[in-house]
Design an enzyme around this catalytic site. Structure first.
Site, mmCIF file in Angstrom:
data_model
loop_
_atom_site.group_PDB
_atom_site.id
_atom_site.type_symbol
_atom_site.label_atom_id
_atom_site.label_comp_id
_atom_site.label_asym_id
_atom_site.label_seq_id
_atom_site.Cartn_x
_atom_site.Cartn_y
_atom_site.Cartn_z
ATOM 1 N N LYS A 75 -17.139 -1.340 6.344
ATOM 2 C CA LYS A 75 -17.532 -2.347 5.363
ATOM 3 C C LYS A 75 -19.029 -2.331 5.090
ATOM 4 O O LYS A 75 -19.465 -2.446 3.943
ATOM 5 C CB LYS A 75 -17.115 -3.724 5.875
ATOM 6 C CG LYS A 75 -17.507 -4.849 4.939
ATOM 7 C CD LYS A 75 -17.058 -6.191 5.483
ATOM 8 C CE LYS A 75 -17.459 -7.301 4.514
ATOM 9 N NZ LYS A 75 -17.003 -8.611 4.975
ATOM 10 N N PHE A 128 -11.188 -7.213 14.362
ATOM 11 C CA PHE A 128 -10.084 -7.700 13.541
ATOM 12 C C PHE A 128 -9.722 -6.642 12.502
ATOM 13 O O PHE A 128 -10.584 -6.157 11.782
ATOM 14 C CB PHE A 128 -10.467 -9.023 12.865
ATOM 15 C CG PHE A 128 -9.392 -9.533 11.944
ATOM 16 C CD1 PHE A 128 -8.139 -9.878 12.447
ATOM 17 C CD2 PHE A 128 -9.612 -9.640 10.581
ATOM 18 C CE1 PHE A 128 -7.141 -10.331 11.597
ATOM 19 C CE2 PHE A 128 -8.617 -10.090 9.731
ATOM 20 C CZ PHE A 128 -7.380 -10.441 10.248
ATOM 21 N N GLU A 170 0.815 -1.213 0.000
ATOM 22 C CA GLU A 170 0.000 0.000 0.000
ATOM 23 C C GLU A 170 0.848 1.262 0.000
ATOM 24 O O GLU A 170 0.428 2.309 -0.491
ATOM 25 C CB GLU A 170 -0.969 0.021 1.189
ATOM 26 C CG GLU A 170 -2.091 -1.006 1.103
ATOM 27 C CD GLU A 170 -1.691 -2.366 1.647
ATOM 28 O OE1 GLU A 170 -0.488 -2.573 1.959
ATOM 29 O OE2 GLU A 170 -2.572 -3.243 1.761
#
Ligand SMILES: Cc1ncc(C[n+]2csc(CCOP(=O)(O)OP(=O)(O)O)c2C)c(N)n1
Ligand SMILES: [Mg+2]
Lengths: 161, 575
Positions: free
Chosen positions: B178, B128, B66
């Site tokens: 998300k 997570f 990244e």
């Protein structure tokens, strides 16, 4: 020199962190900071007391203004303002000294808000010098605990001629 | 499937759609003219990547790290002046962007960094791959947005692009949980609006013509005026001609900071080159002797001023023109502040300037020029080597550098042709920036000759991106200035730490020829100046990618040098 800076910010999560981060990152010294919502719930107002010379304060205001969440920055130092801070102080007091303390606090228009067996809690509002004077007068009795808010400031309304 | 193709109705407003958050985001990126995105997927952004194929106008380049994605987006932005865009997943993906964001922030480069985040329900519970990215990034970017509802996306994306590129540019972070990507929303669809307050806050005020006339007068009446231009001048290609014309009219020297290298034409009486720590003798002489200094789009970085208290001691007037009011008076005391966008100021100054004559001063400046000498007996001295490379630097060339001695040699000895042609990490000095930034530049301009000047230390920090060169057959010319050292640090150890070369020797380098071969790259090794003469043309004018392994003189250091803390008058020009 101490400066009072009023900052209007959007009431977004994280905005306090953004402002305080800016101060710590650039090494400006916050003496006190008060924040609350305003007549408009989407906007918060911070009153920040910061110590520094003219150049530092100029940088503080300019850097603050660069933050997206900041709507307006005003240095109130040279304005005619009313300033208040809230003091809670626990002072030792027995039967003998209680009366004397209460009388003393009357002069300052401070209030006794809790009486215990060996201590009192006193509440006072005022500008910095008054708060200091109260604390000084209580010193001889034995101050046990102090809680203070920072300074809130408001510019005085124009007076009629 | 509830997806309705929105491209057909881009311009219609108040139409009700039921769409996925991911589609809204991608549509908005398209609407903001995004054609390339650099990134790498992971758990929380799979739903975003899942929708990519429906947006053929957006080309996604899969980097191998990244950090590469962030620097590539940055390089793309520097080369084009557009907003660079990168994607990363939450947690480690997003933290890998951090160096790239800080790099762009220090050099005021417009970027929008889109990061996935754990689902809203897990936020703050150490889910997570959760990392508090808006908190981490806030001090190193222009602004952060945390999205909580997909319906906010059009406005947030519109504002993010606006904030990134308006006023003083900078990177903007958008953190997206998300569940927002997979959220079905009914939106009266438009391309988003920027709040009025934000519009007003960042739109630069018009340049004050009266003040500009005053600047013109100051230049005319000064005995020894000069101009220093910085990164802010890259905003417009035409600035090359405008500044040159100003120099001619004003009859005054112009110095270009690292961020503005190449903006001003070289090899003429007005050009004195780069000021500062590794600046030219003539630039520093000019700064120290001028009586009127006009600084445009630069921020008096300590690498430019060195010891501030002895900076430009004879300047009775310092005019500082910057788009960011907070830069004015930050480090150097300025007696003529002017908040303006650099290009606008330059145009206005050009109009206001009469023809001036500063003959004696221009002569004095020419007298101060100093020809650097290479170490005797050096087989591949930097100055001469770079002179060979410079033969292939033309208006179709973008030079990208890494950080170290090679960067300074590139800045001192290469003459790129105008704004956005010299791309380097100035403010943060990020090793590993160069190669991915070169990739970003090459994607921006497939037909330009992108020359990367890198070091053996810097290149090893992001060389995983060779895979992109291989995949897309990018014709980047990698010029590795291979000295076996972390050269710049080695030089400081030589000069200031009694030759205690603690951990600056880069032994066990890979076999570069084999590495090049592994990625299908042409390889060439250059040991001597004769080889430069005979072989470089083939590589540097090639339509293919090359890895050129320059065995640059390991003992050659960067001069001139003003030791840190000293004034610009104390300049070391060689051993
Ligand atoms: C990420 C990062 N780590 C460390 C440094 C400190 N640093 C500055 S220049 C340099 C040496 C660069 O070595 P190399 O890429 O081989 O270039 P050279 O100076 O040898 O030309 C180092 C370690 C840095 N600028 N960036
Ligand atoms: Mg090296």
């Amino acid at each position: 020199m101490k400066h009072k800076v009023a900052v209007l910010v959007e009431n977004n999560p994280g905005v306090l962190a953004k402002v305080s981060n800016l101060f710590s990152r650039r090494g400006y010294n916050i003496e006190s900071l008060v924040v609350s919502d305003t007549e408009d719930k989407t906007i918060s107002r911070m009153t920040i007391v910061v110590d520094g010379d003219e150049r530092t304060i100029e940088q503080v205001t300019k850097q603050l203004h660069k933050l997206v969440d900041v709507i307006k920055v005003n240095d109130l130092t040279n304005d005619d303002t009313v300033c208040r801070q809230l003091l809670l102080v626990r002072v030792a007091a027995d039967r003998e000294t209680r009366g004397e303390i209460i009388q003393l606090m009357d002069i300052f228009r401070a209030r006794i808000i809790d009486i215990g067996r060996r201590s009192l809690i006193i509440e006072a509002t005022g500008d910095e010098s008054k708060i200091e004077a109260i604390l000084k007068s209580l010193q001889p009795f034995g101050i046990q605990e102090i809680v203070k808010t920072g300074i809130s400031a408001m510019v005085r309304s124009p007076k009629e001629k | 499937m509830q997806f309705i193709c929105m491209n057909l109705r881009k311009d219609s407003q108040e139409v009700l759609f039921l769409v996925l958050g991911a589609d809204i985001l991608l549509h908005c990126l398209e609407a903001h003219d995004v054609d390339v995105v650099f990134g790498l997927p992971g758990g929380v952004v799979i739903p975003l990547y899942d929708r990519l194929k429906h947006f053929p106008n957006i080309k996604h380049i899969l980097t191998r790290h990244e950090q590469g994605a962030a620097h590539a987006a940055d390089g793309y932005a520097r080369a084009t002046g557009k907003v660079g865009v990168c994607f990363a997943t939450s947690g480690p993906g997003a933290t890998n962007l951090v160096t790239g964001i800080a790099t762009a922030n220090m050099d005021s480069i417009p970027m929008v960094c889109i990061m996935g985040q754990v689902v809203k329900e897990l936020l703050g519970k150490d889910g997570f791959q959760e990392a508090h990215m808006t908190g981490i990034c806030q001090p190193i970017c222009k602004h952060t947005y945390a999205v909580t509802d997909a319906a906010q996306l059009p406005d947030i994306v519109a504002e993010a692009f606006f904030v990134a590129k308006t006023g003083r540019p900078g990177p903007v972070v958008i953190d997206i949980p998300k569940d927002v990507f997979v959220q079905d929303v009914q939106v009266p669809y438009d391309n988003g609006t920027v709040r009025n307050r934000i519009m007003m806050k960042y739109t630069p005020c018009q340049v004050n013509k009266e003040k500009v006339s005053k600047v013109a007068q100051l230049i005319q009446s000064a005995e020894k005026p000069m101009m220093v231009i910085g990164g802010g001048v890259n905003t417009r290609i035409e600035n090359r001609d405008v500044v040159y014309s100003i120099a001619q009219k004003a009859d005054m020297p112009v110095s270009t900071t690292l961020m503005a290298r190449g903006v001003f034409p070289a090899n003429n009486p007005y050009d004195v080159g780069m000021p500062g720590m590794h600046g030219t003798v003539e630039a520093n002489y000019t700064v120290q002797h001028c009586d009127c200094l006009i600084a445009v789009g630069m921020r008096f970085d300590d690498r430019v001023t060195s010891n501030v208290s002895s900076f430009a001691p004879n300047a009775k007037t310092i005019v500082h023109v910057d788009i960011d009011p907070a830069e004015i008076g930050k480090t150097v005391t300025v007696n003529f502040p002017l908040v303006a966008e650099a290009s606008e100021f330059l145009d206005a100054l050009h109009d206001a300037l009469p023809q001036c004559a500063h003959k004696a001063w221009m002569e004095e400046v020419q007298q101060s020029r100093y020809e650097l000498k290479s170490p005797a007996g050096s087989v591949l001295p930097p100055k001469e080597t770079f002179a060979f490379i410079d033969q292939y630097v033309d208006e179709n060339t973008i030079v990208v550098t890494d950080v170290g001695q090679h960067q300074m040699w590139a800045a001192l000895f290469l003459n790129t042709a105008g704004p956005r042609k010299f791309i380097t990490s100035g403010g943060l000095g990020t090793m590993g920036f160069g190669f991915p930034a070169a990739i970003g530049s090459q994607f921006a301009f497939p037909d330009q000759n992108v020359i990367l000047i890198t070091g053996d230390g810097s290149f090893q920090m992001n060389m995983q991106e060779l895979a992109i060169m291989k995949k897309f057959k990018l014709p980047i010319k990698i010029c590795l200035m291979n000295n076996g050292f972390l050269g710049m640090v080695h030089q400081w150890q030589k000069m200031f730490y009694e030759e205690n070369y603690s951990e600056t020797i880069l032994d066990s380098a890979p076999d570069w020829a084999k590495l090049a071969e592994a990625y299908n790259l042409n390889y060439m090794r250059i040991d001597t100046l004769e080889q430069c003469n005979e072989q470089l043309a083939a590589a540097l004018t090639s339509k293919e990618g090359w890895f050129i392994d320059f065995r640059i003189d390991a003992n050659a250091d960067v001069y001139p040098m003003v030791p840190a803390g000293k004034g610009l008058d104390d300049i070391v020009v060689g051993e």
